[in-house]
Design an enzyme around this catalytic site. Structure first.
Site: not given
Ligand code: GAL
Length: 824
Positions: A438, A514
């Site tokens: 990100e 993710e």
């Molecule tokens: C994402 C990020 C992670 C964590 C996660 C929580 O955007 O890549 O590191 O912050 O959100 O939902």
């Protein structure tokens, strides 16, 4: 003091744990020592602490790996930040107390130690290898700085030969410094990973000096290409390299001898054939070793072992991912590096326990978010069978936090990538590299240019693996072009965009790099049961009905639907396997919340209900039948109390006190949950019991599960993950203490303070209860149970014997457990 050194196998090499008084005589050409004991540590600026004659007697004696901040105390002022978290779609800056765990990791810390280099003499070389040091390490030998490395997650080494004295002890000093607002989670602090001293002949194979690939694999034979670098201080003699490949049983299955003239490229290229190779996969994690001996004439100069696996994989447009020719999808989790109650301090038993739990869930892949992992994790993934996405950065040039990696990016990103790839490119578990998570650079034209530069570096160092990144700025990823140029386009929290993305992507596939970010607290159930985003409660907890997520994230089932229905989605990496310190969303502004709620397992490694939702989907070989919530609700009599069942069977019937509540069957509907969970939403609570009977596809009853209303807390039950430990001073048992009623039912709201003691051949190391709001310190031997449970960690002594754990609480029968501590 008597000589004390332990010995253990690390990556197939003999490694010695060196105490400063150890007299170690060895005929081997290469000696590797782990510098674990006799370190002195002090926090704060320490003028002259690099100098050999500095008086450190008043400093604390510590053992490395060591995390100086995990001992607390927790305090919202430790890393107070007034920030707007852009990727959380926040509109204005607010004050955040527990964002990085609320622990005192900011500031400077010094480590000092005598550095005995046993038998060191002219014609040898000595190298210090740090697996990771948090952060901005400056390393001094005998008062002189030998080098520095800013990024706290990377491994790095320095040749210290010219800094060593001809005789006598040397002094090693390391200064570390953590800036404020440098992280989005708890980074840990100090020498939190191992430090190695490596002594070789002047003519030797350097750190990470081999590169092994298996370009051609058939049932009859696997081609192994081994490139071995050679280093020499002065003129290099003619050399010979003899390599033997051994199978898992230690039988030699291939050999090769190569010669290198005195001049020319200092590199051997060997090609060997392994007959009838046994292939590595998560289900069959078979490993081989290449043992190389380096000779000058008849003199053995060095020995070096490269452990590897034989496997092939492909990412194909329109087909997706296959391993050894078998199509599969990643059943992965993202994990941060901290180990809950241990903080960032690495421990092999702790890592192995995490992987054992994940294996049972059916997980087959790990993303090391958002940084390089400990080498021990990669080795364990090789051994236990997990595919890895090893990630480098959370930031490139554009910052996410004020003092993050962006300050080092221009100068260090190439070196950081090279070390990451060189260290782990022989490990079969590593399937892909990730260059970033990100990164805000997605949103400018420079982003894809940087991405290309980083991807090219990784390809240059390892042409055998693809490069991914986790992207969250969907529109910009196509507008500026990052999505199109990565080998593997990874999307974070974008299941609803998968069809559109696939219609645009030239790669022909995409990865859920993710996913989910569902939030829940173990043992907590909130009513009414509704799907909600960013829902907050007065107790700073989230509901374990698994229907709550953040504005940017989803429930597990929403991702499952897209994974199942859309071809060319490569699988997912769920955020996260385990809860971690820091990022207590949705309570970022609500101290004392200071650890995350995203985990499938809590901070102490206890499964939340969600564990069984994933297990039912991911573990095809074990039956899963799990009921929630618990059934002890005094005061809720007659009130609607939905019951969910997570199972790999298609249907089940629920009974409350013997009365059927009907049969539910998994079905497709506009609610993704109905496809993956069995739900009885109108159940009225009555004390007694609930029972579920599961039916297979043929309608046969194949299992049942019952939950009883618990009576009064009566005794403490202890359940260990392992009862036999190695007498190495490091091994650990994780013992769950459960407050139970007289019939052995968990008392789901018990919050008794439990007192822990360990006698005999072990000691109390730390404990955790998984409560993200608890300010109790992990290393203190008393803690409140959270929803009836906590986990105590017992560490083995250096001597064999029995270790006895006793857990007591006023008014409860104590729990006692005996652990065997012995030779491996
Ligand atoms: C994402 C990020 C992670 C964590 C996660 C929580 O955007 O890549 O590191 O912050 O959100 O939902």
């Amino acid at each position: 003091m008597s000589a004390s050194f332990g010995r253990r196998a690390l990556g197939g090499l003999a490694t010695f744990v060196l105490s400063s008084t150890a007299l170690l005589v060895s005929a081997q050409t290469r000696q590797e020592y782990l510098l674990t004991t006799d370190w002195k540590f002090a926090k704060g600026e320490q003028p002259d602490a690099a100098k050999p004659d500095f008086k450190d007697a008043g400093w604390q004696t510590v053992r490395v790996p060591h995390d100086w901040a995990i001992y607390g105390p927790f305090d919202g002022n430790n890393d107070l930040q007034t920030v707007k978290i852009e990727q959380n779609q926040e509109q204005k800056a607010t004050q955040k107390a527990g964002r990085t765990g609320g622990l005192p990791f900011i500031g400077t810390g010094w480590y000092r130690r005598k550095l005995a280099v046993p038998g060191f003499k002219a014609g040898q070389r000595a190298v210090l290898l740090f697996d990771g040091a948090m952060s901005d390490a400056h390393v001094f030998v005998n008062g002189k700085e030998v080098g520095s490395w800013p990024y706290g997650y990377n491994s790095f080494s320095f040749d210290i030969t010219s800094y060593l004295k001809a005789s006598g002890d040397n002094t090693l000093a390391v200064r570390l410094k953590n800036q404020s607002e440098a992280s989005r989670w708890y980074p840990g602090a100090g020498l939190y990973r191992n430090v190695h001293l490596i002594v070789t002949d002047d003519v030797h194979i350097p750190v990470w000096g081999t590169y092994l690939t298996t370009p051609d694999i058939t049932a009859q034979s696997a081609t192994v290409k081994l490139r071995t670098q050679v280093a020499a201080g002065g003129a290099r003699p003619a050399l010979r390299l003899v390599t033997e490949i051994k199978d898992a049983a230690g039988k030699v299955v291939a050999t090769s001898t190569s010669n290198l003239a005195a001049a020319g490229t200092p590199e051997f290229d060997q090609t060997l054939q392994v007959p009838q190779p046994k292939l590595w996969s998560p289900e069959t994690p078979v490993l081989y070793t290449a043992s190389s001996k380096l000779y000058a004439g008849q003199t053995l100069k060095d020995t070096y072992t490269t452990r590897f696996g034989i496997r092939s994989f492909k990412f194909e447009p329109g087909k997706g991912f296959s391993l050894n020719g078998q199509p599969r999808k990643f059943k992965g989790v993202c994990n941060h590096h901290d180990l809950g109650p241990l903080g960032a301090a690495i421990n092999v038993a702790a890592l192995r326990r995490q992987l054992t739990l994940l294996k049972d869930m059916g997980c087959d892949a790990i993303r090391t978010s958002h940084n390089m992992p400990a080498p021990e994790l990669v080795q364990l993934c090789d051994e236990m069978g997990f595919m890895m996405m090893v990630e480098a950065f959370d930031e490139w040039k554009a910052p996410k936090v004020k003092n993050g990696y962006s300050q080092y990016f221009d100068e260090w990103s190439e070196r950081d990538l090279v070390n990451m790839v060189h260290r782990d490119r022989n490990n079969p578990s590593v399937i892909m590299w990730s260059i970033g998570n990100e990164v805000p650079d997605q949103s400018n034209a420079n982003g894809p240019i940087i991405a290309k530069r980083l991807q090219d570096i990784v390809h240059r160092e390892d042409p055998t693996r693809p490069v991914a990144a986790g992207m969250d700025r969907y529109g910009d990823d196509f507008k500026y072009g990052m999505a199109n140029m990565l080998d593997i386009p990874g999307f974070n929290y974008k299941p609803y965009q998968y069809p559109d993305a696939l219609s645009k992507l030239p790669q022909g596939f995409l990865l859920g790099s993710e996913t989910a970010s569902t939030i829940s607290s173990r043992g907590v159930y909130k009513f009414p049961v509704v799907r909600a985003k960013q829902k907050q409660y007065d107790d700073n907890q989230c509901s374990s009905y698994d229907l709550e997520a953040c504005v940017w994230s989803q429930t597990p089932d929403e991702e499952f639907v897209k994974q199942d229905d859309i071809p060319n989605v490569l699988g997912e990496f769920v955020w996260t396997g385990f809860d971690y310190l820091g990022e207590p969303t949705p309570y970022d502004e609500k101290w004392p919340s200071h650890s995350s709620m995203f985990g499938i397992l809590d901070l102490a490694g206890m499964p939340k209900d969600r564990f069984y939702l994933y297990r039912a989907r991911w573990n095809p070989t074990a039956p899963t039948l799990h009921l929630l919530p618990h059934w002890t609700w005094p005061g809720r009599e007659g009130q609607t109390t939905p019951v969910f069942c997570y199972t790999n069977q298609p249907s089940a019937e629920l009974f409350v006190n013997g009365v059927s509540q009907g049969r539910q069957t998994k079905t497709k509907s506009d609610q993704p949950q109905t496809r993956y969970r069995l739900m009885w939403n109108d159940v009225k609570y009555a004390p007694g019991s609930i029972k579920v009977v599961a039916y297979d596809a043929q309608g046969k009853a194949v299992g049942e599960e019952t939950l009883h209303t618990a009576g009064k807390p009566h005794h403490i039950k202890l359940v260990a993950d392992r009862t036999k430990l190695s007498a190495d001073g490091q091994d650990q048992a994780y013992v769950t203490a459960r407050v139970e009623d007289a019939q052995g039912n968990l008392c789901p709201d018990a919050a008794d303070q439990l007192q822990v003691s360990v006698s005999g051949a072990g000691s109390f190391r730390a404990m955790g209860n998984g409560d993200p709001t608890s300010l109790e310190l992990f290393h203190k031997p008393q803690m409140h149970a959270f929803h009836g449970q906590l986990v105590a960690i017992v560490q083995a002594a250096n001597k064999a014997g029995d270790a006895v754990l006793k857990v007591t609480a006023p008014g409860l029968q104590a729990g006692t457990l005996q652990l065997k501590v012995g030779a491996k």
